[in-house]
Design a protein around this motif. Structure first.
Motif, PDB file in Angstrom:
ATOM      1  N   ALA A 167       2.933  19.264   0.972  1.00  0.00           N
ATOM      2  CA  ALA A 167       3.981  20.193   0.976  1.00  0.00           C
ATOM      3  C   ALA A 167       5.507  19.696   0.959  1.00  0.00           C
ATOM      4  CB  ALA A 167       3.959  21.131   2.153  1.00  0.00           C
ATOM      5  N   LEU A 168       5.759  18.725   1.733  1.00  0.00           N
ATOM      6  CA  LEU A 168       7.037  17.854   1.642  1.00  0.00           C
ATOM      7  C   LEU A 168       7.454  17.343   0.376  1.00  0.00           C
ATOM      8  CD1 LEU A 168       6.748  16.220   5.172  1.00  0.00           C
ATOM      9  CD2 LEU A 168       8.364  18.059   4.752  1.00  0.00           C
ATOM     10  N   ARG A 169       6.555  16.798  -0.393  1.00  0.00           N
ATOM     11  CA  ARG A 169       6.792  16.363  -1.797  1.00  0.00           C
ATOM     12  C   ARG A 169       7.192  17.436  -2.661  1.00  0.00           C
ATOM     13  NH1 ARG A 169       2.445  12.376  -3.994  1.00  0.00           N
ATOM     14  NH2 ARG A 169       2.482  14.079  -5.752  1.00  0.00           N
TER      15      ARG A 169
ATOM     16  N   PRO B 107       0.762  -1.236  -0.025  1.00  0.00           N
ATOM     17  CA  PRO B 107       0.149   0.040   0.228  1.00  0.00           C
ATOM     18  C   PRO B 107       0.783   1.061  -0.015  1.00  0.00           C
ATOM     19  CG  PRO B 107      -0.020  -0.992   2.099  1.00  0.00           C
ATOM     20  CD  PRO B 107       0.645  -1.751   1.317  1.00  0.00           C
ATOM     21  N   GLU B 108       0.343   2.366  -0.685  1.00  0.00           N
ATOM     22  CA  GLU B 108       0.994   3.791  -0.555  1.00  0.00           C
ATOM     23  C   GLU B 108       1.129   3.939   0.983  1.00  0.00           C
ATOM     24  OE1 GLU B 108       1.853   5.755  -3.259  1.00  0.00           O
ATOM     25  OE2 GLU B 108       2.035   3.788  -4.227  1.00  0.00           O
TER      26      GLU B 108
ATOM     27  N   LEU C  56      19.689  19.362  -6.953  1.00  0.00           N
ATOM     28  CA  LEU C  56      20.674  18.665  -6.934  1.00  0.00           C
ATOM     29  C   LEU C  56      20.974  17.577  -7.935  1.00  0.00           C
ATOM     30  CD1 LEU C  56      19.770  17.161  -3.220  1.00  0.00           C
ATOM     31  CD2 LEU C  56      21.986  18.626  -3.757  1.00  0.00           C
ATOM     32  N   GLY C  57      20.106  17.695  -8.815  1.00  0.00           N
ATOM     33  CA  GLY C  57      20.192  16.824  -9.986  1.00  0.00           C
ATOM     34  C   GLY C  57      19.925  15.410  -9.628  1.00  0.00           C
ATOM     35  N   TRP C  58      19.240  14.936  -8.716  1.00  0.00           N
ATOM     36  CA  TRP C  58      19.137  13.648  -8.232  1.00  0.00           C
ATOM     37  C   TRP C  58      17.662  13.130  -8.605  1.00  0.00           C
ATOM     38  CZ3 TRP C  58      20.841  13.607  -2.413  1.00  0.00           C
ATOM     39  CH2 TRP C  58      22.357  13.611  -2.578  1.00  0.00           C
ATOM     40  N   PRO C  59      17.467  11.980  -8.560  1.00  0.00           N
ATOM     41  CA  PRO C  59      15.700  11.487  -8.682  1.00  0.00           C
ATOM     42  C   PRO C  59      15.236  11.788  -7.343  1.00  0.00           C
ATOM     43  CG  PRO C  59      17.478   9.509  -8.826  1.00  0.00           C
ATOM     44  CD  PRO C  59      18.376  10.879  -8.617  1.00  0.00           C
ATOM     45  N   ALA C  60      13.966  12.038  -7.135  1.00  0.00           N
ATOM     46  CA  ALA C  60      13.454  12.606  -5.790  1.00  0.00           C
ATOM     47  C   ALA C  60      13.455  11.461  -4.811  1.00  0.00           C
ATOM     48  CB  ALA C  60      11.714  12.883  -5.982  1.00  0.00           C
ATOM     49  N   PHE C  61      13.548  10.226  -5.034  1.00  0.00           N
ATOM     50  CA  PHE C  61      13.276   9.096  -4.116  1.00  0.00           C
ATOM     51  C   PHE C  61      14.959   9.125  -3.314  1.00  0.00           C
ATOM     52  CE2 PHE C  61      15.127   7.070  -7.582  1.00  0.00           C
ATOM     53  CZ  PHE C  61      16.367   6.280  -7.106  1.00  0.00           C
TER      54      PHE C  61
ATOM     55  N   ASN D 231       9.103   8.163  -0.225  1.00  0.00           N
ATOM     56  CA  ASN D 231       7.513   8.440   0.210  1.00  0.00           C
ATOM     57  C   ASN D 231       7.341   7.917   1.707  1.00  0.00           C
ATOM     58  OD1 ASN D 231       7.102   9.457  -2.296  1.00  0.00           O
ATOM     59  ND2 ASN D 231       6.118   7.454  -3.009  1.00  0.00           N
ATOM     60  N   ARG D 232       7.854   7.105   1.895  1.00  0.00           N
ATOM     61  CA  ARG D 232       7.738   6.181   3.404  1.00  0.00           C
ATOM     62  C   ARG D 232       8.290   7.407   4.361  1.00  0.00           C
ATOM     63  NH1 ARG D 232       8.972   0.554   3.647  1.00  0.00           N
ATOM     64  NH2 ARG D 232       6.807   0.525   3.136  1.00  0.00           N
ATOM     65  N   THR D 233       9.320   8.147   3.962  1.00  0.00           N
ATOM     66  CA  THR D 233      10.045   9.080   5.020  1.00  0.00           C
ATOM     67  C   THR D 233       9.199  10.268   5.075  1.00  0.00           C
ATOM     68  OG1 THR D 233      12.307   8.046   4.819  1.00  0.00           O
ATOM     69  CG2 THR D 233      12.001  10.369   5.452  1.00  0.00           C
ATOM     70  N   ILE D 234       8.764  10.990   3.989  1.00  0.00           N
ATOM     71  CA  ILE D 234       8.072  11.855   3.963  1.00  0.00           C
ATOM     72  C   ILE D 234       6.754  11.726   4.806  1.00  0.00           C
ATOM     73  CG2 ILE D 234       9.151  13.239   2.501  1.00  0.00           C
ATOM     74  CD1 ILE D 234       7.026  13.011   0.485  1.00  0.00           C
ATOM     75  N   ALA D 235       6.086  10.439   4.563  1.00  0.00           N
ATOM     76  CA  ALA D 235       4.740  10.216   5.151  1.00  0.00           C
ATOM     77  C   ALA D 235       5.044  10.044   6.577  1.00  0.00           C
ATOM     78  CB  ALA D 235       4.307   8.892   4.761  1.00  0.00           C
ATOM     79  N   GLY D 236       6.167   9.710   6.996  1.00  0.00           N
ATOM     80  CA  GLY D 236       6.692   9.498   8.285  1.00  0.00           C
ATOM     81  C   GLY D 236       6.838  10.754   9.184  1.00  0.00           C
ATOM     82  N   ILE D 237       7.353  11.712   8.320  1.00  0.00           N
ATOM     83  CA  ILE D 237       7.635  12.987   8.691  1.00  0.00           C
ATOM     84  C   ILE D 237       6.096  13.613   8.960  1.00  0.00           C
ATOM     85  CG2 ILE D 237       8.399  15.359   8.685  1.00  0.00           C
ATOM     86  CD1 ILE D 237      10.716  13.885   6.866  1.00  0.00           C
ATOM     87  N   ALA D 238       5.231  13.488   8.038  1.00  0.00           N
ATOM     88  CA  ALA D 238       4.113  14.247   8.098  1.00  0.00           C
ATOM     89  C   ALA D 238       3.168  13.618   9.534  1.00  0.00           C
ATOM     90  CB  ALA D 238       3.271  14.077   6.790  1.00  0.00           C
TER      91      ALA D 238
END
Length: 80
Positions: A17-19, A1-2, A29-34, A39-46
């Motif tokens: 907002a974190l996304r 699950p998401e 940074l020229g990096w991929p977002a992950f 997603n799990r980390t920003i959901a955890g912060i939220a």
């Protein structure tokens, strides 16, 4: 699950907002977002809604680089 599926409406706004922040940071940074934060980390912060650096550091997936480079900005986003 998401990882964001079980967020409350307020947590969902913080997650979005974190996304947005993550996308901007990845562009700079020229990096991929992950690579900036999963997603799990920003959901955890939220979900945790940290108000201090110690609380932010305790969120699973928040490592030394994220703390050193982005802690102040992340706490600012969560505080809104």
């Amino acid at each position: 699950p998401e990882p964001q599926a079980d967020l409350s409406p307020g947590e969902r706004r913080t997650y979005d907002a974190l996304r947005d922040w993550r996308w901007e940071a990845a562009q700079e940074l020229g990096w991929p977002a992950f690579r900036v934060a999963s997603n799990r980390t920003i959901a955890g912060i939220a979900r945790a809604a940290p108000t201090t650096e110690a609380e932010l550091a305790a969120v699973r997936g928040v490592g030394p680089w994220l703390m050193e480079a982005h802690a102040a900005r992340l706490l600012e986003i969560v505080a809104r």
